[in-house]
Design a protein around this motif. Structure first.
Motif, PDB file in Angstrom:
ATOM      1  N   UNK A 153       0.606  -1.339  -0.279  1.00 37.46           N
ATOM      2  CA  UNK A 153      -0.047   0.035   0.205  1.00 37.46           C
ATOM      3  C   UNK A 153       0.907   1.926  -0.112  1.00 37.46           C
ATOM      4  N   UNK A 154       1.928   0.899   1.140  1.00 36.67           N
ATOM      5  CA  UNK A 154       2.876   2.116   1.003  1.00 36.67           C
ATOM      6  C   UNK A 154       3.880   2.721  -0.152  1.00 36.67           C
ATOM      7  N   UNK A 155       3.451   1.568  -1.510  1.00 37.88           N
ATOM      8  CA  UNK A 155       4.591   1.229  -2.492  1.00 37.88           C
ATOM      9  C   UNK A 155       3.242   2.052  -3.434  1.00 37.88           C
ATOM     10  N   UNK A 156       2.220   1.819  -3.965  1.00 38.69           N
ATOM     11  CA  UNK A 156       1.001   1.815  -4.226  1.00 38.69           C
ATOM     12  C   UNK A 156       0.494   3.758  -3.962  1.00 38.69           C
ATOM     13  N   UNK A 157       0.730   4.084  -2.800  1.00 43.32           N
ATOM     14  CA  UNK A 157      -0.004   5.241  -2.545  1.00 43.32           C
ATOM     15  C   UNK A 157       0.645   6.246  -2.205  1.00 43.32           C
ATOM     16  N   UNK A 158       2.022   5.402  -2.724  1.00 45.25           N
ATOM     17  CA  UNK A 158       3.034   7.128  -2.275  1.00 45.25           C
ATOM     18  C   UNK A 158       3.829   7.715  -0.785  1.00 45.25           C
ATOM     19  N   UNK A 159       3.373   6.088  -0.136  1.00 53.10           N
ATOM     20  CA  UNK A 159       4.224   5.718   0.441  1.00 53.10           C
ATOM     21  C   UNK A 159       5.901   6.513   1.353  1.00 53.10           C
ATOM     22  N   UNK A 160       6.218   5.852  -0.084  1.00 55.40           N
ATOM     23  CA  UNK A 160       8.181   6.195  -0.071  1.00 55.40           C
ATOM     24  C   UNK A 160       8.412   7.170  -0.858  1.00 55.40           C
ATOM     25  N   UNK A 161       9.419   7.680  -0.891  1.00 53.58           N
ATOM     26  CA  UNK A 161      10.106   9.189  -0.888  1.00 53.58           C
ATOM     27  C   UNK A 161      10.774   9.005  -1.889  1.00 53.58           C
ATOM     28  N   UNK A 162      11.436   8.119  -2.272  1.00 51.82           N
ATOM     29  CA  UNK A 162      12.342   7.210  -2.959  1.00 51.82           C
ATOM     30  C   UNK A 162      12.412   6.120  -3.326  1.00 51.82           C
ATOM     31  N   UNK A 163      12.562   4.801  -4.950  1.00 50.39           N
ATOM     32  CA  UNK A 163      13.527   3.932  -4.967  1.00 50.39           C
ATOM     33  C   UNK A 163      13.979   3.992  -6.064  1.00 50.39           C
ATOM     34  N   UNK A 164      15.134   2.908  -5.176  1.00 53.19           N
ATOM     35  CA  UNK A 164      16.024   2.738  -6.618  1.00 53.19           C
ATOM     36  C   UNK A 164      15.818   1.584  -6.826  1.00 53.19           C
ATOM     37  N   UNK A 165      16.462   1.504  -8.318  1.00 56.08           N
ATOM     38  CA  UNK A 165      16.296   0.490  -8.994  1.00 56.08           C
ATOM     39  C   UNK A 165      18.063   0.068  -9.784  1.00 56.08           C
ATOM     40  N   UNK A 166      18.222  -1.557  -9.448  1.00 57.84           N
ATOM     41  CA  UNK A 166      19.292  -1.288  -9.509  1.00 57.84           C
ATOM     42  C   UNK A 166      19.939  -2.697  -9.943  1.00 57.84           C
ATOM     43  N   UNK A 167      19.095  -2.895 -11.350  1.00 59.05           N
ATOM     44  CA  UNK A 167      19.002  -3.567 -12.359  1.00 59.05           C
ATOM     45  C   UNK A 167      17.069  -3.864 -13.491  1.00 59.05           C
ATOM     46  N   UNK A 168      17.436  -4.196 -14.246  1.00 57.94           N
ATOM     47  CA  UNK A 168      15.587  -4.640 -15.290  1.00 57.94           C
ATOM     48  C   UNK A 168      14.916  -5.452 -14.510  1.00 57.94           C
ATOM     49  N   UNK A 169      15.410  -6.799 -14.043  1.00 55.88           N
ATOM     50  CA  UNK A 169      14.902  -7.768 -13.202  1.00 55.88           C
ATOM     51  C   UNK A 169      14.411  -7.172 -11.786  1.00 55.88           C
ATOM     52  N   UNK A 170      14.834  -6.259 -11.088  1.00 55.31           N
ATOM     53  CA  UNK A 170      13.924  -5.174  -9.925  1.00 55.31           C
ATOM     54  C   UNK A 170      12.677  -5.027 -10.790  1.00 55.31           C
ATOM     55  N   UNK A 171      12.980  -3.429 -11.149  1.00 57.74           N
ATOM     56  CA  UNK A 171      11.579  -2.943 -11.662  1.00 57.74           C
ATOM     57  C   UNK A 171      10.752  -3.826 -12.486  1.00 57.74           C
ATOM     58  N   UNK A 172      10.943  -5.278 -13.217  1.00 60.25           N
ATOM     59  CA  UNK A 172       9.817  -6.070 -13.764  1.00 60.25           C
ATOM     60  C   UNK A 172       9.032  -6.532 -12.509  1.00 60.25           C
ATOM     61  N   UNK A 224       3.351   8.191  -7.942  1.00 60.96           N
ATOM     62  CA  UNK A 224       4.262   9.191  -9.219  1.00 60.96           C
ATOM     63  C   UNK A 224       5.280  10.191  -8.291  1.00 60.96           C
ATOM     64  N   UNK A 225       4.591  10.157  -7.346  1.00 57.34           N
ATOM     65  CA  UNK A 225       5.215  11.499  -6.469  1.00 57.34           C
ATOM     66  C   UNK A 225       6.375  10.524  -5.869  1.00 57.34           C
ATOM     67  N   UNK A 226       6.494   9.882  -5.718  1.00 57.23           N
ATOM     68  CA  UNK A 226       8.233   8.737  -5.642  1.00 57.23           C
ATOM     69  C   UNK A 226       9.060   9.257  -6.763  1.00 57.23           C
ATOM     70  N   UNK A 227       9.978   9.641  -6.181  1.00 51.26           N
ATOM     71  CA  UNK A 227      11.403   9.958  -7.177  1.00 51.26           C
ATOM     72  C   UNK A 227      12.199   8.212  -7.187  1.00 51.26           C
ATOM     73  N   UNK A 228      11.909   8.148  -8.587  1.00 45.64           N
ATOM     74  CA  UNK A 228      12.515   6.912  -9.234  1.00 45.64           C
ATOM     75  C   UNK A 228      13.478   7.463  -9.887  1.00 45.64           C
ATOM     76  N   UNK A 229      14.961   6.250  -9.008  1.00 44.96           N
ATOM     77  CA  UNK A 229      16.106   6.300  -9.043  1.00 44.96           C
ATOM     78  C   UNK A 229      17.090   5.363  -9.656  1.00 44.96           C
ATOM     79  N   UNK A 230      17.426   4.991 -11.351  1.00 47.22           N
ATOM     80  CA  UNK A 230      17.650   4.088 -11.766  1.00 47.22           C
ATOM     81  C   UNK A 230      19.436   4.171 -12.084  1.00 47.22           C
ATOM     82  N   UNK A 231      20.015   2.607 -11.642  1.00 46.57           N
ATOM     83  CA  UNK A 231      21.596   2.704 -11.971  1.00 46.57           C
ATOM     84  C   UNK A 231      22.286   2.478 -13.320  1.00 46.57           C
TER      85      UNK A 231
END
Length: 565
Positions: free
Chosen positions: A462-481, A492-499
């Motif tokens: 719920x926190x992921x979908x509802x904006x409870x996180x300020x940022x997400x770190x993606x370290x590979x394509x598989x972590x995204x999927x 969409x308020x969550x900052x998305x950071x990719x490696x």
């Protein structure tokens, strides 16, 4: 052994009264860490155990305690004993602190009685010490950073300056009328330990005792932790300040706070000295979707920037379905089948190391074999194994970067033309094709499989979908999927950071806006890039005269520019 360590007669044991500080685990002293490493039993409240248990040796017995808050002024809080061997006891036995410590010390065991802050200032540990002395149980005291001293330092509120003002410490719960009269009549700094909903009452006591209503006052809750918040006001305005900040009224009004009163806590001075709350990611809740083993160092780095990392495994690493290929390759290392072995991940190092241990081998089996690592993290994993890589990319830390520096096969100088490449089952063919083009034969071996992890708890989803996180770190394509698959798409308020570009492309294909991209494919560079983003965001808010907020506190819908630095 520390010179303060006392010998422990077997019949009595030994007790160390240890100050765990105000909350930041980094404030433990070296002596405290030493005492914890030698402890047989830990006795502490739950929140204190969370601070000290990482330094205790494996298998130490823990005695969790819960203070009886019905009478906060009592010197013998009631404690709940939890059996370390079994958590199914129907009715936990209740003991007071002194008896618990004495019981734990029987049989020659070394007991650490950990308390919040400092044993001599923040707690009633003196009564437990007297009980030990009366019973002839040897004890020692390891001082800790007192809450009333550590919290103002983290809040950027100096208690003294060159003029050397007097400093008085007051516990509002037990302060007498005479105490308030004395501190009210002085012009020194007053540090008040109280609760959030009692701050206004404490301010009123000081004003009634003679302090001017316009005397500066700061109030800090959850001091020295990433949940710390500080409000600056005066004795006369603090109640209104907390109300306007929507802090009070609140069901959490009983939370302890440290209030500092006096000219040394002037708001203008705190603005320049608030080093802790000015960290680039202070208070940011950052999702780290990696395997549990890999998340640890990244989480430590995020904490150094003031963030609160939340580790959610999205990938589980499992052995290959058919181990025979891996077994033949490892035996080939010993028999001289390979000129090179190339590691493209920390997991590959772990897989080979586990296979070595299964066969009773160690790092000496790499003698005569050249070792390559795809990047810094993989190289560090090899060094921890006792192997120093011969080749690490001088440029981009990737398969392409490794190929840039890989020497072509030379039949004159290379007696063997074969490379052992242990890797994941879903790895790309870039490195294999490149090595073949350079004239090498490649044993491309599946060393481990990556599978989607189980979904996180409903609260996290719920926190992921509802904006409870300020940022997400993606370290590979598989972590995204995998994250999107097991938990849903981040708000969409969550900052998305990719490696890197490939990971960013996958994120965009899943409808995510990429805000931050690492300058090179390294998890540490990714964390640095997010910290730089946080710094620029903070400075922009200050320049505009706006309050500094976290992304999760923003209204949804605002678009931000993409950062590639």
């Amino acid at each position: 052994m520390s010179p303060t360590t006392l010998p422990a007669p077997p019949e009595h044991g030994h007790v160390t009264f240890l100050g765990a500080g105000p909350g930041d685990p980094g404030l433990l002293t070296l002596r405290a860490v030493e005492a914890l490493a030698n402890a047989d039993v830990l006795v502490a409240e739950h929140e204190v155990l969370d601070v000290v248990r990482t330094h205790a040796r494996q298998g130490v017995a823990e005695v969790h305690t819960d203070s009886d808050t019905s009478d906060p002024g009592t010197g013998t809080p009631q404690l709940t004993v939890v059996d370390g061997a079994s958590t199914t006891a129907a009715v936990p036995a209740m003991r007071d602190a002194a008896h618990l410590v004495m019981e734990a010390a029987r049989g020659g065991r070394r007991v650490v009685r950990a308390v919040s802050g400092d044993p001599g200032l923040d707690t009633y540990a003196a009564e437990e010490m007297l009980a030990c002395a009366s019973a002839g149980v040897p004890f020692e005291v390891v001082p800790g950073i007192a809450t009333a001293v550590g919290v103002p330092a983290y809040a950027g509120v100096p208690l003294r300056d060159a003029e050397g003002a007097d400093v008085r410490f007051v516990d509002a719960r037990t302060a007498s009328d005479r105490c308030w009269t004395e501190v009210g009549a002085s012009d020194g700094t007053v540090v008040v330990s109280t609760t959030l909903d009692s701050v206004a009452a404490a301010a009123g006591e000081l004003v009634s005792a003679g302090r001017k209503p316009d005397t500066p006052m700061t109030v800090t809750v959850a001091g020295t932790t990433t949940r710390q918040r500080t409000w600056a006001a005066t004795l006369g305005t603090i109640a209104q300040t907390l109300k306007q900040a929507k802090v009070l009224p609140s069901p959490e009004g009983g939370r302890p706070v440290i209030a500092v009163v006096g000219e040394r806590s002037a708001p203008a001075q705190r603005d320049r000295l608030a080093w802790f709350e000015s960290k680039p990611l202070f208070g940011w809740k950052v999702l780290v979707p990696r395997t549990k083993e890999q998340a640890a160092s990244l989480s430590d780095q995020l904490r150094s920037y003031g963030a609160v990392p939340h580790e959610v495994p999205t990938i589980a690493v499992e052995p290959p379905r058919t181990p025979q290929q891996m077994e033949r390759a490892v035996k080939g290392l010993v028999t001289g089948r390979y000129e090179w072995i190339a590691f493209t991940s920390v997991n590959a190092v772990k897989a080979v190391r586990e296979k070595f241990e299964e066969y009773g081998l160690d790092a000496r089996a790499f003698a005569g074999i050249k070792v390559a690592a795809v990047g810094e993290q993989t190289a560090n994993a090899l060094i921890a194994f006792g192997v120093k890589p011969d080749l690490v990319p001088s440029g981009e830390q990737s398969a392409a970067g490794l190929l840039e520096d890989w020497p072509p096969y030379d039949p004159v100088f290379d007696p063997i033309d074969r490379v052992f490449l242990p890797r994941a089952d879903i790895a790309t063919e870039t490195l294999v094709a490149g090595l073949i083009e350079l004239g090498w034969e490649v044993d491309d071996v599946t060393a481990y499989r990556t599978v989607r992890a189980s979904p996180p708890p409903a609260e996290t989803r719920e926190a992921i979908k509802g904006g409870g996180f300020d940022a997400v770190l993606f370290t590979s394509s598989s972590t995204v999927r995998n994250l999107v698959g097991i938990a849903g798409k981040p708000h969409n308020v969550t900052v998305i950071a990719c490696i890197g570009p490939a990971t960013a492309k996958t994120a965009e294909e899943h409808g995510l806006r990429v805000d931050v991209m690492a300058p090179e494919p390294s998890v540490h560079k990714l964390a640095e890039a997010l910290a730089d983003f946080g710094t620029r965001r903070r400075l922009a808010a200050l320049d505009a005269g706006d309050p500094v907020t976290r992304p999760s506190e923003r209204r949804p819908g605002a678009r931000r520019r993409r950062s590639t630095t």
